[in-house]
Design an enzyme around this catalytic site. Structure first.
Site, short mmCIF file in Angstrom:
data_model
loop_
_atom_site.label_atom_id
_atom_site.label_comp_id
_atom_site.label_asym_id
_atom_site.label_seq_id
_atom_site.Cartn_x
_atom_site.Cartn_y
_atom_site.Cartn_z
CE LYS A 79 32.43 44.79 37.84
NZ LYS A 79 33.46 44.08 37.06
CB SER A 158 31.93 40.57 36.63
OG SER A 158 33.07 41.38 36.71
CB SER A 182 35.09 41.80 34.26
OG SER A 182 34.77 40.55 34.79
N1 GLN Z 1 35.42 35.85 34.30
C1 GLN Z 1 36.67 36.07 34.93
C2 GLN Z 1 36.66 35.58 36.34
O1 GLN Z 1 35.61 35.26 36.83
C3 GLN Z 1 37.07 37.51 34.84
C4 GLN Z 1 36.47 38.34 35.91
C5 GLN Z 1 36.89 39.78 35.82
O2 GLN Z 1 37.51 40.21 34.89
N2 GLN Z 1 36.55 40.49 36.86
O3 GLN Z 1 37.69 35.49 36.94
#
Ligand code: GLN
Length: 494
Positions: A79, A158, A182
């Protein structure tokens, strides 16, 4: 030949060893495949030069009959919020669009030291804030399942780019990050396995921080065994990360699923996860798998985790507070985007931040700073910390009754991009993490396992959670389930 990309790490490692395929050939196949799926937008950069060099070095080791590890020559993706030396690391943001780190994140370094071949850096929501991979300056990542339909489906986020890189066969495994779900959310939408390890088990050094107290590097792969192979390389103490666990990591070896038994294993179904927002198909899948495990001898018990209902609000407050402080470093002075204007220092800060961040990031910075004001601190931040402790205690207490928890990962199958944009609602979005973020607040390990396809031919997945450092058992049971359900990987139209 391309079918070799559809195998697993053990198989490809054997084929590399017996010379059926050479590391450079495997690298080229993966690079070609990455080009073939470019329209899905899963990669921010394809690292062809790095891949070719790594492939050649690996080939030399195989010629000498001295591969370094099971990952030698194996194609991976990372990532784009993990630092990679001399390779652009953007966090899908304008702020870091041209940022080239001088060092590798520990996770990347360990993978390279094990001989893995980096095919590319994958797409994400800007600074990993999101659960859809729609908020990237490079545009959304499309789910590989039914991408041909008029409106493509979300890859989840994400770490959506990493999930598609794995589901497509470009890579055997990919690294994601998991702060509130994510890694598991895109794994669930794209039909791959996604592991969020115990907090501190895998080093965060070089992972560009979102929420330091919850961030963990995650692993996406098509099989549980492949997740284990990667975990065995990246886990373990790192003195560069002050929250790294010092306890020595013992490599996990899982027996074949057919040699395992779950007789007498107590699995909890937390009643509070049965939210009205969970779709009927996900609910049915949850019940089916619970019944299946029971028929195999597991003891399925309903349990209560009473503070779950406060978790989303609590998570959001803590997230925004840590974001506000983490994002302060991007001021246009030391590194990152600088507004191209002749301004006073203060104006330069403001202009760089205004232009360098998207609205999601700016919104979190503003909210976080508001919560952290002296007059609000106790009301929001201190209160949220207390609730976080209660949520962690819910987990702590439940382990007196059961060894694992079985829940949905996501509330539904992947929504279409069109419906997501048309019905855009930030509150609803935050709710997407309902089943996943509790594990981050408590620090416990969790894994998403693809189960079957929905009526719409999209993946449906479930999540297992366990106590801290229970990865050996968690992954063993995940493998057991994987063997029972036999998820139809690659059964999408290309
Ligand atoms: N969707 C969650 C957020 O936006 C988790 C994001 C993540 O795990 N990086 O905080």
């Amino acid at each position: 030949m391309e079918k070799l990309l559809h195998t697993n790490i053990k198989t490809i490692s054997r084929l590399l060893f017996d010379g059926t395929i050479k590391p450079t050939e495997l690298t080229n196949l993966a690079l070609k495949k990455a080009e073939d799926i470019k329209h899905l937008n899963s990669f921010i950069s394809i690292t062809s030069n790095q891949a070719k060099t790594q492939g050649e070095k690996s080939e030399k080791r195989f010629t000498d009959r001295k591969p370094i590890s099971e990952l030698d020559g194996v194609t991976i993706a990372v990532k784009d919020n993990f630092c990679t030396q001399n390779i652009k690391t953007t966090c899908a943001s304008k702020m870091l669009e041209n940022f080239v780190p001088t060092y590798n994140a520990t996770v990347c370094q360990r993978l390279f030291d094990a001989g893995a071949v980096l095919i590319g850096k994958t797409n994400l929501d800007e600074f990993a804030m999101g659960s859809a991979t729609t908020d990237s300056i490079y545009g959304p990542t499309k789910n590989i399942w039914r991408y041909k339909s008029e409106n493509f489906f979300l890859s989840g986020g994400s770490s959506g780019g990493s999930a598609v890189a794995v589901a497509s066969g470009v890579c055997f495994a990919a690294i994601g990050s998991d702060t509130g779900g994510s890694t598991r959310n895109p794994a669930s939408y794209c039909g791959v396995v996604g592991l969020k390890p115990t907090y501190g088990l895998v080093s965060r050094w070089g992972l560009i921080p979102l929420v330091n107290s919850m961030d963990v590097p995650g692993i996406l792969a098509r099989t549980v065994d492949d997740v284990v192979s990667v975990l065995n390389v990246i886990a373990g103490f790192d003195n560069k990360d002050s929250t790294s666990l010092t306890k020595p990591y013992n490599k996990i070896r899982l027996p074949p699923a057919t040699k395992m038994s779950i007789k007498g294993l107590k699995i909890g179904i937390p009643i509070e996860y049965n939210s009205e927002h969970v779709s009927e198909e996900v609910l049915d899948t949850w019940n089916e798998i619970a019944a299946l495990l029971q028929s195999h001898g597991a003891v399925i018990k309903k349990v209560s985790m009473p503070h779950t209902e406060y978790s989303i609000v609590c998570y959001s407050i803590l997230n925004q507070c840590e974001v506000a402080s983490n994002m302060a470093r991007y001021d246009g002075i030391e590194y990152g985007f600088r507004a191209n204007e002749e301004l006073s220092t203060e104006k330069l800060y403001a202009a760089s931040r205004k232009l360098g961040f998207n609205d999601v990031v700016k919104n979190r910075i503003l909210c976080g700073n508001y919560f952290l004001l002296t007059r609000n601190y106790d009301k929001y931040f201190t209160q949220a910390l207390k609730i976080r402790r209660l949520i962690a205690n819910d987990f702590h207490n439940v382990w007196n009754d059961v060894s694992l928890l079985l829940t949905p990962t996501t509330l539904s199958e992947a929504p279409s991009y069109k419906s997501y944009i048309e019905n855009y609602d930030p509150y609803k979005n935050a709710f997407e993490d309902f089943c996943t973020q509790c594990a981050n607040m408590a620090g416990v390990p969790a894994v998403s396992i693809p189960i079957k396809l929905s009526k719409n031919v999209l993946p449906l997945s479930l999540q297992l959670m366990g106590r801290n450092l229970s990865e050996p058992m968690l992954l063993a049971v995940a493998k057991y389930i994987e063997n029972l359900v036999k998820f139809p990987h690659f059964q999408y139209e290309l």
